[in-house]
Design a protein around this motif. Sequence first.
Motif, PDB file in Angstrom:
ATOM      1  N   GLN A   7       7.393   5.060   9.201  1.00  0.00           N
ATOM      2  CA  GLN A   7       6.750   4.195   8.209  1.00  0.00           C
ATOM      3  C   GLN A   7       5.252   4.499   8.128  1.00  0.00           C
ATOM      4  O   GLN A   7       4.673   4.596   7.044  1.00  0.00           O
ATOM      5  CB  GLN A   7       6.984   2.726   8.578  1.00  0.00           C
ATOM      6  CG  GLN A   7       6.507   1.742   7.538  1.00  0.00           C
ATOM      7  CD  GLN A   7       7.124   1.977   6.174  1.00  0.00           C
ATOM      8  OE1 GLN A   7       8.347   2.140   6.057  1.00  0.00           O
ATOM      9  NE2 GLN A   7       6.296   2.057   5.142  1.00  0.00           N
ATOM     10  N   TYR A  14       1.427   8.513   1.466  1.00  0.00           N
ATOM     11  CA  TYR A  14       1.180   7.809   0.212  1.00  0.00           C
ATOM     12  C   TYR A  14      -0.325   7.729  -0.051  1.00  0.00           C
ATOM     13  O   TYR A  14      -0.790   8.000  -1.163  1.00  0.00           O
ATOM     14  CB  TYR A  14       1.783   6.406   0.279  1.00  0.00           C
ATOM     15  CG  TYR A  14       1.559   5.624  -0.981  1.00  0.00           C
ATOM     16  CD1 TYR A  14       2.312   5.889  -2.118  1.00  0.00           C
ATOM     17  CD2 TYR A  14       0.584   4.642  -1.058  1.00  0.00           C
ATOM     18  CE1 TYR A  14       2.101   5.194  -3.288  1.00  0.00           C
ATOM     19  CE2 TYR A  14       0.365   3.941  -2.225  1.00  0.00           C
ATOM     20  CZ  TYR A  14       1.122   4.222  -3.334  1.00  0.00           C
ATOM     21  OH  TYR A  14       0.904   3.546  -4.501  1.00  0.00           O
ATOM     22  N   ARG A  18      -2.400   9.467  -3.170  1.00  0.00           N
ATOM     23  CA  ARG A  18      -3.136   8.624  -4.120  1.00  0.00           C
ATOM     24  C   ARG A  18      -4.635   8.857  -4.047  1.00  0.00           C
ATOM     25  O   ARG A  18      -5.353   8.580  -4.994  1.00  0.00           O
ATOM     26  CB  ARG A  18      -2.852   7.140  -3.831  1.00  0.00           C
ATOM     27  CG  ARG A  18      -1.790   6.531  -4.734  1.00  0.00           C
ATOM     28  CD  ARG A  18      -0.544   7.319  -4.782  1.00  0.00           C
ATOM     29  NE  ARG A  18       0.351   6.929  -5.847  1.00  0.00           N
ATOM     30  CZ  ARG A  18       1.491   7.535  -6.112  1.00  0.00           C
ATOM     31  NH1 ARG A  18       1.874   8.585  -5.398  1.00  0.00           N
ATOM     32  NH2 ARG A  18       2.258   7.157  -7.096  1.00  0.00           N
TER      33      ARG A  18
ATOM     34  N   ILE B 123       4.102   2.997  -9.418  1.00  0.00           N
ATOM     35  CA  ILE B 123       4.551   3.094  -8.022  1.00  0.00           C
ATOM     36  C   ILE B 123       3.727   2.136  -7.143  1.00  0.00           C
ATOM     37  O   ILE B 123       4.278   1.416  -6.306  1.00  0.00           O
ATOM     38  CB  ILE B 123       4.426   4.548  -7.507  1.00  0.00           C
ATOM     39  CG1 ILE B 123       5.346   5.485  -8.313  1.00  0.00           C
ATOM     40  CG2 ILE B 123       4.764   4.637  -6.022  1.00  0.00           C
ATOM     41  CD1 ILE B 123       6.826   5.244  -8.140  1.00  0.00           C
ATOM     42  N   GLN B 124       2.424   2.111  -7.387  1.00  0.00           N
ATOM     43  CA  GLN B 124       1.546   1.220  -6.616  1.00  0.00           C
ATOM     44  C   GLN B 124       1.956  -0.239  -6.817  1.00  0.00           C
ATOM     45  O   GLN B 124       2.040  -1.020  -5.862  1.00  0.00           O
ATOM     46  CB  GLN B 124       0.091   1.437  -7.062  1.00  0.00           C
ATOM     47  CG  GLN B 124      -0.923   0.529  -6.406  1.00  0.00           C
ATOM     48  CD  GLN B 124      -1.116   0.841  -4.935  1.00  0.00           C
ATOM     49  OE1 GLN B 124      -1.408   1.971  -4.586  1.00  0.00           O
ATOM     50  NE2 GLN B 124      -0.912  -0.142  -4.072  1.00  0.00           N
ATOM     51  N   ARG B 127       5.330  -0.972  -5.155  1.00  0.00           N
ATOM     52  CA  ARG B 127       5.107  -0.985  -3.705  1.00  0.00           C
ATOM     53  C   ARG B 127       4.482  -2.317  -3.271  1.00  0.00           C
ATOM     54  O   ARG B 127       4.927  -2.939  -2.304  1.00  0.00           O
ATOM     55  CB  ARG B 127       4.137   0.167  -3.375  1.00  0.00           C
ATOM     56  CG  ARG B 127       4.472   0.955  -2.160  1.00  0.00           C
ATOM     57  CD  ARG B 127       3.511   2.131  -2.093  1.00  0.00           C
ATOM     58  NE  ARG B 127       2.648   2.003  -0.944  1.00  0.00           N
ATOM     59  CZ  ARG B 127       2.948   2.443   0.275  1.00  0.00           C
ATOM     60  NH1 ARG B 127       4.088   3.047   0.489  1.00  0.00           N
ATOM     61  NH2 ARG B 127       2.124   2.291   1.273  1.00  0.00           N
ATOM     62  N   LYS B 131       6.251  -5.285  -0.948  1.00  0.00           N
ATOM     63  CA  LYS B 131       5.620  -5.799   0.281  1.00  0.00           C
ATOM     64  C   LYS B 131       5.360  -7.297   0.161  1.00  0.00           C
ATOM     65  O   LYS B 131       5.630  -8.056   1.068  1.00  0.00           O
ATOM     66  CB  LYS B 131       4.284  -5.073   0.517  1.00  0.00           C
ATOM     67  CG  LYS B 131       4.482  -3.757   1.228  1.00  0.00           C
ATOM     68  CD  LYS B 131       3.190  -3.225   1.794  1.00  0.00           C
ATOM     69  CE  LYS B 131       3.475  -1.898   2.487  1.00  0.00           C
ATOM     70  NZ  LYS B 131       2.304  -1.052   2.570  1.00  0.00           N
ATOM     71  N   ASP B 157       9.291   0.786  -0.100  1.00  0.00           N
ATOM     72  CA  ASP B 157       9.846   0.391   1.189  1.00  0.00           C
ATOM     73  C   ASP B 157      11.005  -0.597   1.029  1.00  0.00           C
ATOM     74  O   ASP B 157      10.988  -1.699   1.570  1.00  0.00           O
ATOM     75  CB  ASP B 157       8.719  -0.226   2.026  1.00  0.00           C
ATOM     76  CG  ASP B 157       9.130  -0.374   3.475  1.00  0.00           C
ATOM     77  OD1 ASP B 157      10.099   0.296   3.876  1.00  0.00           O
ATOM     78  OD2 ASP B 157       8.496  -1.175   4.188  1.00  0.00           O
TER      79      ASP B 157
END
Lengths: 471, 292
Positions: A7, A14, A18, B123-124, B127, B131, B157
């Motif tokens: 993780q 990630y 970015r 995607i951000q 994500r 979370k 995730d």
Amino acid sequence: MLGFSNQTIADLLYWVTRKKWLIAAFAISIFLFYIPSPESLSPEGHRTLIIVVIALILIIGEVIPLPAVAILILILEVVFGIDTPNGVATSFMSDAVFFIMGSLMMAVAIVSQGLDKRLALGIIKLTGNKTWRIVFGFVAISSILSSFIGEHTVAAMMLPVALTLIRNTSDDPKTVHRLSTILLFSIAYGCAMGSIGTPSGGGRNVIMIGYISEFGLGNISYLEWIKYAYPMLLLEIPIAAALLWMTFKPDQRILDSAVRKLKVKVTKAGKMTGNQMMAIGIFILVFLGWVFLSPYLGLGIVALIGVFLYLSFGLIEWHDINRNTNWGVILLFGAAISLGIQMKETGAAEWVATQSINGMSMVIDDLGFMQWFISVFLTGILTNFLSNAATVAVLGPVVLDMGGNPIILGISTSIASAFAYLTIVASPTCMIIHSSGLVKSSDYLKAGWKLFVISIFLLFLISNLYWPYLS
Amino acid sequence: MKFLIAVGSKDYSGPTLELGMRVAKAFNAAVDIVYVGDKISAFSTSEVILAQENLANWELDRQGVDVLQWAYEYLVENEYIRMESSEFNTDKLVQTDDDRCEVHLEGRMTQEVGLILRNGEIIQQLRDEVKRSGIDVTIIGGSGERRMTHDLVQYIDSSIFVVKNYDRARNYKLLLAVNDAPNTKKALKYGVRVAEAFELDVNAITISNTEEFRSDYLEASNWADKFLRRAGVEHQVNLVHGKFINVMNETAKDDHIIVMGNSTKSPLTKFFTGSKPLNVCENCNCPALIVK
């Protein structure tokens, strides 16, 4: 791997994907730091240019928040030994920053008064229900208003007027795509064009006036600026309207029913309230202050007087101003102006100017034209990827160090920074119309490139045929 | 459990919403339906918010509200929520952040249903939402962009359900990819829930590169057979040799829903060399659920 969980590695990957521009900025800055300074450039100038490169990459890539970029610029100016902490602090805060702060706050105060419904009624009374007249009216009103009160204020007020007309025409976005595009671009391009008209049209105009004065190259008053820039604005209005009409000719030539529904909606707003009249009165006072008092008080302080009056008369709450003011942008513009001043003082601006002229001399013989072309073209391109005020803050000192008539080059640069027609990120007005969801990114190029080329040509004619008579 | 269904437009997201809600119903899960609008440049955030707030004074909706309205109407029509009104009340959207607002509705056939509006890089935003809300399964329409599929599988995730080429009229079967990976058992459990809810036949397939099957592959296949039998699901178990993605493609065609466990390779290896689930999402022309 090294005891990291999958993780953690995934999160790290990630972050890297970015933040690639941040990593690139870091790597490039280290490389530039260790290459020897060119002979004609001081070590401080060399380090200032490294900060410029880092700032440009981080601003265009938007990989870290804008306030973080601003803070990084200030830190590096001190850490690189370019100036003392007090020197950096002094260059950070100027009348131009006060102006940007004041005009962003006033925008919130003006938009919240609900004056847009009066504006809608006024436009419709002037234009009637023919679509081409409405398009012309949108371009003209957006231009003229934004020349005084700032482009995004006008865009925020005009957007609901356009959307009401569009939705009253049809609920199906496909049926009204061309109508949506032409009305929304009439606002965005109108606002961009109008922002050149007076110093208060955009923070970048004030930044340029500040540079010209600070570098001892002259003083430009509010009315003098209007004499230089307003004719160009007035010429551009019919050109832009015609260009938009030819590019996005809509199927709906008459908006009879939509106009009627709009009229019904805005007349429900009733008579003008006391607060609305007071808001207009305060703005007129601010405008008069800009015209007559700015040589003594500065444009920024006059704008802040306006904010003080709006707050004191209870026309806006501080909470609303605080929530809707882009403090990050204010910090960044302050830092960018500080960087511009350091570019001038360390000789970095002069070095870039000389290198640009030497480079271009292989292509263009005429020195005067070359200076003008570099200023305008480079500004025009950069403003479409960067904020227009940041463009002027960074390029201003370079342009003013090129030689030639600094007033003509300075105002040309400032005007060229309004040619933000090509991309969504070019200006807040482009972003505002894009946020409606009715225009595609490809639409910006369709009409934008034509207006960009015509604007440069028009600016060339005006700066060569008209401005010399003013000097 | 909590599901997140990402919708993009009324024109293209119908199958995603439909299949997503049916799967959520099968799991009796809470559902969030999210629309992610374009990223707003940091230079213009306050200005755009100011303009959008001004739209509200004109009773005009900002971008994306029409998509939530459409999703709301779908939920009402299919009785997924208790109807307060047939019209979506935009006043109930609560701004929780600069780039996020939400409204929660009482579910009938699922737990609570949330409608969420976000702005930013997709995607951000997904994500962050995963979370923030503890999402177990993210459901999204198939994207033609290779990079997008990669990022979804690699960086979100939660389990990922990519709804590609779904047609309600088609007779689907469930294709379960079985091997010795730890996620296979969880994938089987998810697969059984989906198969029961949709009354699908299950094809549990174990694929080997060589003609000889490793013992752990055979054990996994046997375990799957027992598990499916105990669950009472109509199924067949197959051992096939060949290149994994070719066999999956040939078997799945466009009339299977694929369910498989996520790869256990290191994220770095997956980043550079890819993985079987990523290949499936990119190459197969049918819905695929990657269980993490």
